[in-house]
Scaffold this active site. Structure first.
Site, PDB file in Angstrom:
ATOM      1  N   ARG A  38       0.816  -1.224   0.000  1.00 20.66           N
ATOM      2  CA  ARG A  38       0.000   0.000   0.000  1.00 20.66           C
ATOM      3  C   ARG A  38       0.847   1.271   0.000  1.00 20.66           C
ATOM      4  O   ARG A  38       0.408   2.303  -0.509  1.00 20.66           O
ATOM      5  CB  ARG A  38      -0.944  -0.009   1.207  1.00 20.66           C
ATOM      6  CG  ARG A  38      -2.068  -0.994   0.998  1.00 20.66           C
ATOM      7  CD  ARG A  38      -2.987  -1.065   2.156  1.00 20.66           C
ATOM      8  NE  ARG A  38      -4.242  -1.714   1.747  1.00 20.66           N
ATOM      9  CZ  ARG A  38      -5.226  -1.982   2.568  1.00 20.66           C
ATOM     10  NH1 ARG A  38      -5.131  -1.669   3.842  1.00 20.66           N
ATOM     11  NH2 ARG A  38      -6.319  -2.558   2.131  1.00 20.66           N
ATOM     12  N   LYS A 209     -18.877 -16.412   3.697  1.00 16.55           N
ATOM     13  CA  LYS A 209     -20.326 -16.351   3.890  1.00 16.55           C
ATOM     14  C   LYS A 209     -21.106 -15.792   2.714  1.00 16.55           C
ATOM     15  O   LYS A 209     -20.659 -14.852   2.058  1.00 16.55           O
ATOM     16  CB  LYS A 209     -20.625 -15.476   5.108  1.00 16.55           C
ATOM     17  CG  LYS A 209     -20.190 -16.128   6.396  1.00 16.55           C
ATOM     18  CD  LYS A 209     -20.562 -15.245   7.555  1.00 16.55           C
ATOM     19  CE  LYS A 209     -20.356 -15.968   8.874  1.00 16.55           C
ATOM     20  NZ  LYS A 209     -20.658 -15.087   9.985  1.00 16.55           N
ATOM     21  N   GLY A 361      -9.751  -8.384   0.034  1.00 23.03           N
ATOM     22  CA  GLY A 361      -8.540  -8.652   0.809  1.00 23.03           C
ATOM     23  C   GLY A 361      -8.010 -10.067   0.676  1.00 23.03           C
ATOM     24  O   GLY A 361      -6.836 -10.267   0.369  1.00 23.03           O
ATOM     25  N   GLY A 384     -12.828  -3.941   1.098  1.00 25.18           N
ATOM     26  CA  GLY A 384     -14.209  -3.480   1.278  1.00 25.18           C
ATOM     27  C   GLY A 384     -14.628  -2.502   0.193  1.00 25.18           C
ATOM     28  O   GLY A 384     -15.748  -2.565  -0.325  1.00 25.18           O
TER      29      GLY A 384
HETATM   30  P1  AMP Z   1     -14.461 -13.541   3.048  1.00 24.80           P
HETATM   31  O1  AMP Z   1     -13.849 -12.578   4.007  1.00 24.80           O
HETATM   32  O2  AMP Z   1     -15.931 -13.695   3.185  1.00 24.80           O
HETATM   33  O3  AMP Z   1     -14.029 -13.302   1.616  1.00 24.80           O
HETATM   34  O4  AMP Z   1     -13.920 -14.989   3.456  1.00 24.80           O
HETATM   35  C1  AMP Z   1     -12.554 -15.331   3.415  1.00 24.80           C
HETATM   36  C2  AMP Z   1     -12.339 -16.478   4.368  1.00 24.80           C
HETATM   37  O5  AMP Z   1     -13.181 -17.555   4.016  1.00 24.80           O
HETATM   38  C3  AMP Z   1     -10.927 -17.016   4.345  1.00 24.80           C
HETATM   39  O6  AMP Z   1     -10.332 -16.762   5.579  1.00 24.80           O
HETATM   40  C4  AMP Z   1     -11.124 -18.502   4.113  1.00 24.80           C
HETATM   41  O7  AMP Z   1     -10.303 -19.315   4.943  1.00 24.80           O
HETATM   42  C5  AMP Z   1     -12.570 -18.719   4.457  1.00 24.80           C
HETATM   43  N1  AMP Z   1     -13.132 -19.902   3.785  1.00 24.80           N
HETATM   44  C6  AMP Z   1     -13.025 -20.195   2.484  1.00 24.80           C
HETATM   45  N2  AMP Z   1     -13.598 -21.389   2.220  1.00 24.80           N
HETATM   46  C7  AMP Z   1     -14.084 -21.859   3.377  1.00 24.80           C
HETATM   47  C8  AMP Z   1     -14.770 -23.056   3.742  1.00 24.80           C
HETATM   48  N3  AMP Z   1     -15.059 -23.989   2.828  1.00 24.80           N
HETATM   49  N4  AMP Z   1     -15.117 -23.208   5.032  1.00 24.80           N
HETATM   50  C9  AMP Z   1     -14.804 -22.261   5.943  1.00 24.80           C
HETATM   51  N5  AMP Z   1     -14.164 -21.111   5.669  1.00 24.80           N
HETATM   52  C10 AMP Z   1     -13.798 -20.906   4.391  1.00 24.80           C
END
Ligand code: AMP
Length: 404
Positions: A38, A209, A361, A384
């Protein structure tokens, strides 16, 4: 769609006192900067401004000190790193407001650079002021920041989605207010990808999620040909389709929404791709017992990565893409045993020859980890902010700037 705001190229900087908001929110451990991406990303604007004969005061936040002066969130190590990268003296001011800093800012000669202490040492920086008393408190702080210059530049794409004191509110008191080169580049790449895409346009959406990605799915659904889903969010969709998902991540309250999303995709003719096999584990641990299974995940097992058949299927789709937007990993790539899906998709995107924009990120860390970042068209510095931009929202830090 380019940036419809003025940039530092559009104004006369000679002899001006520029105050520029940058995003120097870098990871620091024991006083050492772990990743200077950054800081490097802001160098073009910094060099341009001082070469044009202005003096420069830089503002940034670092971490979440919650409105208190906490030494572990000091910008001092950042000032040292910037000095090293810039190859010229960077003065460090140990506050961002107050008589002493204003005096230091006024004393700067053209070509001199000063970095101020963390703006989030004051709660007024990012407070959501609702009462009149809080609004006045925040406005007084903004007025103090405004004393640091007579031109405002925003180059902090990473915080452009927040209407904070130093990212947007300051424009009320400092004109001209214009964008820096990083801000311009981010908006151009993200904007062109979504508003002027070459087809086939493929969106790869992953991460933990569904709830965090619903808005972006909704917005991209209007534009893309294909949506590829991976990561923890896939299992809410698979459960909605009637598959067993064992102990995989699921948002029960979003199962109906997931079904609606699938229906909308069908109505709009968007190909919506979900995993067809999975790497599963008996616990959330890199040392867990691991198996590769098809669509059904047995009880007590959790899917932590997409399987090889899914990788092959997704790779084939990515190969034909002309534009790719990617946000969110395909699995728990931070653990080596569950990184294959995400790393394979990195390779597929890199080899596709498509215009590829990586936002968010975790997908950016994954791309950096793969060593393929230079093969992507654009790797966004803002997680974000890029997500909100892809969701079709306007960014307050951009809106507040002078129109072209
Ligand atoms: P996000 O911040 O929503 O983009 O989520 C990123 C996070 O999702 C990372 O830290 C990953 O380790 C986690 N992640 C990805 N796939 C899975 C999974 N199948 N089960 C649980 N966590 C996950």
């Amino acid at each position: 769609m380019g940036l419809n705001k003025k940039t530092i190229r559009d104004i006369d900087l000679k002899g001006k006192k520029v105050v520029m908001r940058v995003d120097f929110n870098v990871p620091i451990k024991e006083g050492k900067i772990k990743d200077d991406t950054r800081i490097v990303a802001a160098l073009d604007s910094i060099k341009y401004i001082i070469e044009k004969g202005a003096s420069l005061v830089l503002l940034s936040h670092l971490g979440r000190p919650d409105g208190e002066k906490k030494v572990e969130y000091s910008m001092k190590p950042v000032a040292e790193k910037l000095q090293e990268l810039l190859g010229k003296k960077v003065i460090f001011a140990d506050d961002c407001i107050g008589e002493a800093v204003v005096k230091q800012a006024n004393a700067l000669k053209s070509g001199e650079v000063m970095l101020c202490e963390n703006t989030r040492f004051y709660k007024q920086e990012d407070m959501k002021a609702k009462t009149d008393e809080d609004k006045k408190l925040q406005d007084d702080f903004v007025k103090e920041l405004a004393k640091l210059g007579n031109v405002y530049v925003n180059d902090a794409f990473g915080t452009a989605h927040r209407a904070h004191a130093s990212t947007a509110l300051i424009c009320k008191y400092v004109r001209p207010s214009v964008a820096g080169f990083l801000m311009e580049k981010e908006i151009e790449y993200l904007g062109n990808a979504v508003s002027n895409p070459q087809h086939p346009f493929v969106a790869i959406i992953g991460g933990a999620k569904v709830s965090g990605k619903l808005e972006v799915l909704k917005s991209l659904m209007e534009k893309v040909n294909t949506i590829i889903i991976g990561g923890g969010m896939a299992y809410t969709f698979l459960k909605a389709q009637g598959h067993t998902i064992g102990a995989s991540l699921v948002e029960e309250d979003l199962i109906a929404t997931a079904l609606d999303t699938l229906k909308t995709a069908k109505e709009k003719g968007v190909k919506f791709m979900l995993p067809i096999d999975n790497v599963i584990a008996d616990k959330f641990d890199n040392a867990a017992a691991i198996k590769t299974v098809g669509l059904e995940v047995p009880d007590n097992w959790m899917a932590l990565d997409i399987g090889p058949k899914t990788v092959a299927l997704y790779t084939e789709e990515i190969k034909n893409a002309k534009t790719i937007v990617w946000n969110g990993p395909m699995g728990c790539f931070e653990m080596s045993n569950f990184a294959n899906g995400t790393m394979s998709i990195c390779r597929a995107v890199a080899e596709s020859g498509a215009i590829s924009v990586i936002g968010g990120g975790d997908s950016v860390s994954a791309v950096n980890q793969s060593g393929l970042a230079s093969k992507m068209t654009h790797v966004s510095t803002g997680g974000g902010a890029s997500l909100e931009f892809l969701e079709g929202k306007s960014l307050p830090g951009v809106t507040a700037l002078d129109d072209k």
